[in-house]
Design an enzyme around this catalytic site. Structure first.
Site, PDB file in Angstrom:
ATOM      1  N   ASP A  35      54.081 -48.429  -5.054  1.00  0.00           N
ATOM      2  CA  ASP A  35      53.421 -48.687  -6.330  1.00  0.00           C
ATOM      3  C   ASP A  35      53.921 -49.963  -6.998  1.00  0.00           C
ATOM      4  O   ASP A  35      54.935 -50.549  -6.582  1.00  0.00           O
ATOM      5  CB  ASP A  35      53.653 -47.515  -7.287  1.00  0.00           C
ATOM      6  CG  ASP A  35      52.803 -46.297  -6.938  1.00  0.00           C
ATOM      7  OD1 ASP A  35      51.835 -46.462  -6.187  1.00  0.00           O
ATOM      8  OD2 ASP A  35      53.120 -45.192  -7.420  1.00  0.00           O
ATOM      9  N   LYS A  57      48.872 -49.939  -9.339  1.00  0.00           N
ATOM     10  CA  LYS A  57      47.825 -49.736 -10.328  1.00  0.00           C
ATOM     11  C   LYS A  57      48.270 -50.309 -11.668  1.00  0.00           C
ATOM     12  O   LYS A  57      49.411 -50.149 -12.082  1.00  0.00           O
ATOM     13  CB  LYS A  57      47.523 -48.245 -10.502  1.00  0.00           C
ATOM     14  CG  LYS A  57      47.012 -47.563  -9.242  1.00  0.00           C
ATOM     15  CD  LYS A  57      46.824 -46.075  -9.482  1.00  0.00           C
ATOM     16  CE  LYS A  57      46.380 -45.375  -8.203  1.00  0.00           C
ATOM     17  NZ  LYS A  57      46.240 -43.911  -8.406  1.00  0.00           N
ATOM     18  N   MET A 171      53.767 -44.038 -21.146  1.00  0.00           N
ATOM     19  CA  MET A 171      52.546 -44.839 -21.017  1.00  0.00           C
ATOM     20  C   MET A 171      51.802 -44.935 -22.348  1.00  0.00           C
ATOM     21  O   MET A 171      50.578 -44.834 -22.405  1.00  0.00           O
ATOM     22  CB  MET A 171      51.625 -44.263 -19.928  1.00  0.00           C
ATOM     23  CG  MET A 171      52.272 -44.201 -18.558  1.00  0.00           C
ATOM     24  SD  MET A 171      51.259 -43.368 -17.318  1.00  0.00           S
ATOM     25  CE  MET A 171      51.447 -41.644 -17.829  1.00  0.00           C
TER      26      MET A 171
END
Length: 495
Positions: A35, A57, A171
């Site tokens: 990632d 991502k 997040m």
């Protein structure tokens, strides 16, 4: 042979937080699927033959959709390979690891889960904020700030506001204001302490301490708060001022090549805030090794890791391997070269520990005889000093196997305590591009680099006592702690 998949949590950012079992998994990996937030140092643990597949991502930009990632894992495992799915933080804490595990289970692929340290715990800890503390917080709750659609409407702010413990939002930086508004509307006291922790556990971690009533405005004034970031709400945030240990110093490391600098790795492990700037790129040349000259060669001399890589790439292109060097004695400059050579199953006969042709002269040149043939493998920009020294003792053939080409230099808007240089070419390129850096204290790996710094008007030059990365790291640590004013060493640059 049946393949399998290891779902591995790589930790929150600091590469030192990877588990021992995780490191072992990476060493045996034949394929690693990784990632965006994975520490690049973790990929260095894989073998050179390991296939690396990036599936990172970002908001509004996915390299691969989740279904495509699942398909890659299944495909590679069905090829009989050991596949490591390397994820930031922990596999099952907002990492979609459960979705991947279910897909593997449905496809009949054997898999194993190796948990990782989640940023929801490590981030506050690195910021001096214990998520639980007797008398302040008897528990904590971890919440994602947005669902798969990017919305935070699913959050039950009434329940969250009533929680007397610590809240950790992951997040959530882009939704900081709406999150705090939601808590206030649900009855949370606007004076409740909170913290924003950006790039948690990384060398460039930044922390903002405020209250839920003022944090959004305070964060807008901080350009250094970037994603990924954690938001910690609760009385424990106040402990930051008592428990936080700031970075031991901020260092800019000039490097050549795409790989992370060994010096930068050492400094980060010592707790320093370290940035790297690439001043050059290595381009291997399509050289041909003269087989007849190779048969006449008595000594082979390597002065850099890139020289070793380029030389053996040339051998392999000619369908040759280390057997072509039978009977040839080998000298290298530095333990790093010796380690690189060992990858080819070869141990050199002469290895001065410093990157230093003077030491090589003492240990090796006196053993040369006029009838000896020496093959010196270097970069095209290397100094001719060693070639001239060898030629005074024996017959020497110089083979240039790579170019050190200038790279486009881009620097972040930061201030550094010092700049570290391991070769003269980096001095020239960086100080021509960024002359303001000449006013900072600069650490040099040896005399050739120090001389280049003087030519560019650098007044504060500290030279490592030995021309090795370990010695440079030790000097930098001493300087930032105020335990050293100067050092001395001797070296020759091969750049």
């Amino acid at each position: 042979m049946s393949g399998r998949v290891i779902l591995l949590g790589g930790g929150p950012g600091d590469p030192g937080l990877l588990t021992l079992k995780g490191a072992q998994a990476l060493k045996q990996a034949e394929v690693v699927v990784y990632d965006r937030l994975v520490a690049p140092e973790l990929l260095d643990l894989t073998s050179p033959q390991c296939e690396r597949i990036y599936v990172g991502k970002q908001a509004a930009h996915h390299t691969m959709k989740q279904e495509e990632i699942n398909a890659v894992l299944i495909e590679k495992a069905r090829q009989g390979k050991v596949v490591v799915r390397l994820k930031g933080g922990d596999v099952y804490v907002f990492g979609r690891g459960g979705e991947e595990a279910l897909a593997l289970k449905q496809a009949g692929i054997p898999f194993e889960v190796i948990p990782g340290i989640s940023s929801c715990l490590a981030g506050p800890a690195y910021a001096g904020i214990p998520v639980t503390q007797r008398g302040l917080a008897q528990g904590f709750e971890v919440v994602t700030a947005q669902d798969q659609t990017g919305s935070s409407d699913f959050l039950d702010f009434q329940r969250l506001a009533a929680n007397p413990g610590t809240l950790v939002f992951m997040m959530g930086l882009s939704r900081l204001e709406s999150l705090m508004q939601g808590l206030k509307k649900a009855g949370k006291d606007p004076q409740t302490p909170c913290a924003v922790i950006s790039r948690a556990t990384c060398a460039d971690q930044r922390v903002l301490i405020s209250t839920i009533g003022e944090v959004a405005q305070a964060a807008r004034q901080r350009e250094d708060l970037i994603s990924p970031a954690l938001i910690v709400v609760g009385a424990v945030s106040r402990l930051h001022h008592q428990l936080y240990s700031p970075s031991r110093g901020r260092v800019l490391v000039a490097r050549v090549g795409d790989e992370q600098s060994e010096l930068a790795k050492r400094l980060r492990m010592a707790g320093m805030d370290c940035d790297e700037v690439q001043t050059g790129r290595i381009r291997f040349l399509p050289v041909v090794v003269n087989k007849e000259r190779l048969r006449q060669t008595d000594w082979l001399c390597f002065t850099s890791r890139n020289g070793i890589r380029g030389f053996f790439a040339a051998l392999k292109a000619q369908r040759l391997d280390s057997r072509a060097l039978a009977g040839i004695r080998i000298a290298v400059i530095g333990s790093g070269c010796a380690a690189e050579l060992s990858k080819e199953g070869i141990q050199p006969e002469v290895v001065p520990q410093s990157f230093n042709s003077h030491q090589l002269s003492e240990q090796w040149l006196a053993r040369l005889r006029p009838h000896h043939h020496v093959l010196l493998v270097q970069g095209r920009q290397a100094s001719t000093q060693l070639y001239q020294a060898i030629s005074a003792h024996a017959r020497c053939w110089r083979l240039c196997v790579y170019d050190n080409e200038a790279a486009d230099i881009v620097l972040p808007l930061k201030k550094w305590d010092l700049v570290a240089f391991s070769c003269a070419s980096s001095v020239q390129r960086l100080l021509q591009s960024q002359p303001q850096l000449a006013h900072l204290r600069c650490v040099a790996i040896g005399p050739a680099t120090s001389a280049a710094l003087r030519r560019y008007g650098v007044a504060q030059i500290v030279e490592a006592p030995q021309s090795r990365m370990a010695a440079m790291a030790e000097v930098i640590e001493q300087l930032l702690e105020g335990r050293a004013d100067h050092a001395a060493g001797e070296s020759e640059s091969d750049r």
